[in-house]
Design an enzyme around this catalytic site. Structure first.
Site, PDB file in Angstrom:
ATOM      1  N   LYS A 144       0.871  -1.165   0.000  1.00 35.14           N
ATOM      2  CA  LYS A 144       0.000   0.000   0.000  1.00 35.14           C
ATOM      3  C   LYS A 144       0.913   1.221   0.000  1.00 35.14           C
ATOM      4  O   LYS A 144       1.669   1.452   0.947  1.00 35.14           O
ATOM      5  CB  LYS A 144      -0.909   0.035   1.228  1.00 35.14           C
ATOM      6  CG  LYS A 144      -1.773   1.301   1.263  1.00 35.14           C
ATOM      7  CD  LYS A 144      -2.485   1.477   2.581  1.00 35.14           C
ATOM      8  CE  LYS A 144      -3.071   2.883   2.665  1.00 35.14           C
ATOM      9  NZ  LYS A 144      -3.692   3.171   3.972  1.00 35.14           N
ATOM     10  N   GLY A 189      -8.443   8.669   9.812  1.00 40.03           N
ATOM     11  CA  GLY A 189      -8.797   8.734  11.218  1.00 40.03           C
ATOM     12  C   GLY A 189      -9.898   9.706  11.572  1.00 40.03           C
ATOM     13  O   GLY A 189     -10.235   9.864  12.746  1.00 40.03           O
ATOM     14  N   ALA A 231      -9.613   4.932   4.231  1.00 46.00           N
ATOM     15  CA  ALA A 231      -9.478   6.048   5.168  1.00 46.00           C
ATOM     16  C   ALA A 231     -10.763   6.843   5.339  1.00 46.00           C
ATOM     17  O   ALA A 231     -11.524   7.066   4.392  1.00 46.00           O
ATOM     18  CB  ALA A 231      -8.352   6.998   4.758  1.00 46.00           C
ATOM     19  N   GLY A 232     -10.983   7.264   6.570  1.00 45.20           N
ATOM     20  CA  GLY A 232     -12.045   8.199   6.884  1.00 45.20           C
ATOM     21  C   GLY A 232     -13.389   7.605   7.241  1.00 45.20           C
ATOM     22  O   GLY A 232     -14.289   8.336   7.657  1.00 45.20           O
ATOM     23  N   ASN A 278      -9.242   1.083   9.980  1.00 50.93           N
ATOM     24  CA  ASN A 278      -8.407   0.856  11.145  1.00 50.93           C
ATOM     25  C   ASN A 278      -8.997   1.568  12.361  1.00 50.93           C
ATOM     26  O   ASN A 278      -9.534   0.939  13.265  1.00 50.93           O
ATOM     27  CB  ASN A 278      -6.972   1.289  10.895  1.00 50.93           C
ATOM     28  CG  ASN A 278      -6.006   0.769  11.950  1.00 50.93           C
ATOM     29  OD1 ASN A 278      -4.802   0.791  11.765  1.00 50.93           O
ATOM     30  ND2 ASN A 278      -6.490   0.273  13.073  1.00 50.93           N
ATOM     31  N   THR A 279      -8.939   2.908  12.344  1.00 48.13           N
ATOM     32  CA  THR A 279      -9.321   3.673  13.522  1.00 48.13           C
ATOM     33  C   THR A 279     -10.751   3.397  13.966  1.00 48.13           C
ATOM     34  O   THR A 279     -11.017   3.262  15.166  1.00 48.13           O
ATOM     35  CB  THR A 279      -9.150   5.183  13.251  1.00 48.13           C
ATOM     36  OG1 THR A 279      -7.838   5.420  12.752  1.00 48.13           O
ATOM     37  CG2 THR A 279      -9.364   5.979  14.520  1.00 48.13           C
TER      38      THR A 279
END
Length: 257
Positions: A96, A157, A184-185, A206-207
């Site tokens: 990535k 995040g 993301a996001g 992830n977050t």
């Protein structure tokens, strides 16, 4: 079934491995989510020695495909070097590619991203570039040899979800045959379901999972949302309209005089 660089993945979920309260919580999140891919960030100081070996052992136990990440890199040179280290450590040519251009938003640097992608593709890497929904950048990444695009939903995040739905729909429509991952996001399972309804092939989280009160339960919720979104896409949903349309026909209705 999602397909990337000739590899079929049984589920559409890619899950990060950072920020969890403990390794045990992370492992349970992977188990309950059924994630196909674990993304891992590589740091120079952890590339060798006991810390690196222990982490690699933990990742192996997950039994999923590994996607190393050049997270935290701010130049093409740094990203290329990190990718080469990751290939040696994790024994995979998947990478990535992340090259950050803006400190506050963590928006990718499109110029350095394309530059690094060209070098890595020529070096035999299968590159998953973290990018925006910009059509020109997407085209240049594809021209560089990337066979996958990973547009952001929102800043890393942030949990904001899909902040530019029109732009993402346009990107999806412009390159209908290119595998795409929303990266993301995302903050809620509903965001992931929407991404699948829009025709994207997978999401990377992830977050939203790791920082939830119950990461394993949230991971499972995202997995179910992805299944629902994919099923809805295949069911050919109705187009939205600006006016009401009665579900009960007027023919045969009794009228009082």
């Amino acid at each position: 079934m999602a397909r990337f660089y000739g590899t079929d993945l049984p589920t559409a979920l890619m899950l990060g491995t950072s920020l969890y309260p403990s390794p045990a919580v992370m492992a349970e999140a992977f188990r309950r989510s059924g994630a196909s891919v674990a993304t891992v960030s590589i740091r120079r100081e952890a590339a060798s020695g006991t810390a690196g070996e222990d982490f690699w052992s933990l990742i192996r136990q997950l039994g999923v495909r590994v996607l190393p990440n050049t997270a935290g890199c701010h130049s093409a040179r740094e990203a290329i070097t990190t990718a080469q280290m990751a290939r040696e450590l994790f024994e995979t040519d998947w990478i990535k590619l992340e090259v950050i251009g803006h400190t506050d938003t963590l928006q990718p640097d499109p110029f350095a991203l394309v530059e690094a992608a060209k070098v890595l593709v020529a070096d035999g890497f299968k590159v998953f570039p973290y990018t925006t929904e910009d059509l020109i950048v997407a085209e240049k990444l594809l021209d560089a040899g990337c066979e996958v695009l990973m547009p952001w939903g929102a800043p890393i995040g942030s949990g904001l979800g899909l902040t530019n739905i029109h732009g993402l729909k346009t990107l999806r429509a412009q390159f209908p045959e290119v595998p795409m991952v929303i990266d993301a996001g995302l903050g809620l399972p509903s965001h992931a379901a929407m991404a699948m309804e829009m025709g994207f092939d997978a999401v990377l989280l992830n977050t939203a999972v790791a920082k939830a009160g119950d990461p394993a339960a949230m991971a499972e919720a995202f997995a179910k949302a992805l299944q629902a979104g994919k099923l809805a896409r295949a069911a050919d949903p109705m187009e939205p309209r600006n006016m009401a349309s009665p579900s009960t026909p007027l023919i045969g209705k009794a009228f009082l005089s």
